[in-house]
Write an enzyme that holds these catalytic residues in place. Structure first.
Site: not given
Length: 639
Positions: A175, A178, A181
């Protein structure tokens, strides 16, 4: 007359007392609870002041010490005695202040006290401050501002130091990496550095999102869209592409299920067909530890970790362990679930197992699902089991999760469940350090997808900025490497500039500026101080033996007063856990420092002794800035 050999003037109490005695301060250094004159120079001043005040006041000695505070505004002095804190009855605080200012004996450490209403203001003596502080900083170097004694355990039976496990970054495999994170990574690395500097045993843990139904969906996507060739070329990028493609198709099914649920319909039929069924089937095979399913999972996990390690290295981060949901053992999950059932914490609801917090005196926490209706474990159940596994493995004094404030409720539930399981002692060790959102984070290529994208983009943008000044650009030995470091500094400083909980806009143009409160500005200041040292040409031994009594300029004294505060600032940061505590100090310090370059010159002055003393002052200023940048996780540049 030069100071004598400064190899050890302040690193032991006896040496420090000899140093102070030579300056006209009588030994011994008074002692108070919670002070350490060998790690914090202001403690020397506080202890002598508290001792002198105690002799004039009919007050508890420790109470007098605790009524003394340092001030952020040096215009108000360096130390303040806040008289109401003495809790003296029958006399007006302002009268006590005036009386003390008249009666306080003169000291080589302080200028004359000033009565300011209910506060007694004291300033460090400009004569002795350089002669105490500069040897103090030279002798500690990179450890100035650290206080290893704070990490010592009261009970040292099992180990001498307190241990903290910090769980941060924690991206999901396949994933986007983003903004949440990124913030977790920056803040978690800073907290790791901070606790280490205070003597704690720090375990840096990256708890990967490497299990769960999204992995089942990735496996389904791999069967349809996966390419061995593209996986070899760009593992993280290709897995992300595969996930986005399959998720685009799956989102239509998700939408139908959501609409049915909102209509009050049973969604079991919809969830037993199409991609839902394929995803759930693969995840069930993973939970049953089927070899083929686990082999694919392990391959994706290993290749992702390999790439993350190299990206984290650019941020000076080395994790002690890459853990993950997958590492939580089935036996631990079963054991946790058995306790939840045994203590009546779980309820069955439509084939799922839930915790209804209303039944446990916490109605605001609502309801949480612990096991899905398909029988697979939820993130929450794996986290509950994970807490107990971490306790067993690390025996921590504190277990900290650095996760977005969007997960506040989740962690309140997790900590409450641990308490309900009969472990309030363990629940008290759990801590959630939260933070706000980054708004509008995108790169030139579009929305940011991976950590390496963010770092590449900031480095490239910084490289363009550097090239605008051709003369300086030509002097940099490794412009690409320096621009990468500066770009990372820019991203990190923008992230840490406000309080953690605040949202902030991701502004590439503003963060790349060499002016104002930015990462490049701090780096420019450090590089300029390095340049002064190179041009001055003195050895470290010469600087340590310079005659610090020659430093009389107000610019120098004002900056030394700020430099003396640094250990107090780091200890305040331990209370706030805010990177901005350090950063605000560094900006204040560097702006004040840079205003004096033209006044306090090193090169081109006739008196070599004065030049050497000033160079020593700038070297200690560089050391303080260097230590602050390192604490924040930033690599200082020298050119």
């Amino acid at each position: 007359m030069s100071n004598q050999d400064t190899s050890n003037q302040t690193t032991s109490i006896s040496a420090l007392q000899n140093k102070l005695q030579a300056l006209g301060v009588d030994p011994p250094v008074p002692s108070f609870k919670g002070t350490d004159a060998l790690t914090n120079p202001i403690d020397i001043y506080r202890c002598y002041l508290a001792d002198a005040l105690t002799k004039l006041l009919n007050c508890d000695r420790q109470l007098v010490y605790e009524a003394i505070q340092w001030t952020n505004q040096t215009s108000h002095g360096d130390l303040l005695l806040v008289v109401p804190r003495l809790r003296m009855k029958g006399v007006k605080p302002a009268e006590i202040t005036k009386d003390l200012s008249d009666k306080l004996p003169s000291s080589a450490l302080f200028a004359a006290p000033v009565a300011a209403g209910i506060q007694l203001q004291l300033r460090y003596s400009p004569t002795t401050l350089p002669q105490i502080l500069l040897p103090y900083i030279f002798e500690r170097g990179p450890s100035y501002g650290a206080n290893p004694g704070l990490g010592l355990k009261d009970d040292q039976v099992d180990r001498p130091r307190k241990r903290i496990v910090i769980d941060f970054s924690s991206p999901n495999i396949a994933k986007e990496f983003h903004a949440g994170h990124l913030r977790s990574t920056i803040i978690g690395a800073y907290l790791s550095n901070l606790y280490q500097s205070m003597g704690w045993d720090v375990v840096k843990l990256n708890y990967l999102g490497d299990w769960g139904k999204q992995f089942g969906l990735l496996a389904v996507g791999w069967r349809r869209f996966g390419s061995e060739e593209l996986l070899q070329q760009n593992p993280l990028g290709h897995l992300l592409d595969v996930y986005i493609k399959i998720n685009t198709i799956f989102s239509q099914e998700e939408k139908a299920v959501k609409e049915a649920r909102e209509m009050g319909e049973d969604t079991a039929q919809l969830e037993s067909q199409g991609l839902y069924a394929e995803r759930n089937d693969f995840f069930s095979r993973m939970e049953e530890r089927e070899p083929e399913a686990l082999a694919l999972w392990k391959r994706f996990r290993d290749v992702s970790i390999e790439r993350y390690i190299s990206a984290y290295a650019r941020l000076n981060i080395k994790f002690d362990e890459y853990w993950g949901e997958s590492q939580v053992q089935p036996e631990s999950i079963q054991k946790a679930e058995a306790i939840l059932i045994e203590k009546g914490i779980l309820k069955e609801d439509k084939n799922a197992l839930i915790v209804n917090f209303k039944d446990h005196g916490a109605p605001k926490l609502d309801v949480a699902v612990v096991r899905n209706r398909q029988g697979t474990s939820t993130y929450l159940l794996r986290d509950i089991a994970g807490v107990f596994e971490r306790e067993e493995k690390y025996q921590p004094d504190q277990l900290t999760y650095v996760v977005s404030s969007e997960q506040d409720m989740y962690f309140q539930r997790l900590f409450k469940i641990v308490e309900l399981m009969g472990r309030p002692d363990l629940s008290r060790k759990l801590q959630h350090v939260n933070f706000g959102k980054v708004l509008g984070m995108s790169s030139r290529q579009g929305t940011v997808r991976l950590l390496s994208d963010i770092l590449d983009d900031s480095g490239n943008a910084m490289h363009e900025v550097m090239k605008r000044n051709e003369t300086k650009y030509a002097q940099v030995e490794d412009p690409k490497g320096v621009s990468d470091t500066l770009g990372i500094s820019a991203v990190m400083v923008q992230d840490m500039s406000g309080k953690r909980i605040n949202n902030y806009p991701f502004d590439m143009n503003r963060m790349m500026s060499f002016e104002g409160d930015t990462g490049p500005y701090l780096q420019y200041t450090h590089a300029r101080l390095c340049s002064i040292m190179r041009k001055a040409g003195f050895t470290t031994a010469q600087l340590r033996n310079a005659d610090f009594s020659l430093l009389k300029e107000q610019h120098v004294i004002d900056n030394l007063r700020l430099m003396a505060q640094y250990p107090d600032v780091t200890q305040t940061a331990m209370k706030t856990l805010e990177p901005t505590t350090i950063l605000t100090y560094l900006f204040k310090f560097t702006h004040q420092l840079s205003s004096g370059y033209d006044v306090v010159k090193v090169v081109g002055i006739e008196d070599r002794a004065v030049s050497m003393a000033r160079a020593a002052y700038y070297e200690c200023a560089r050391q303080v800035l260097h230590n602050g940048l390192r604490l924040l996780g930033i690599t200082p540049v020298e050119r």
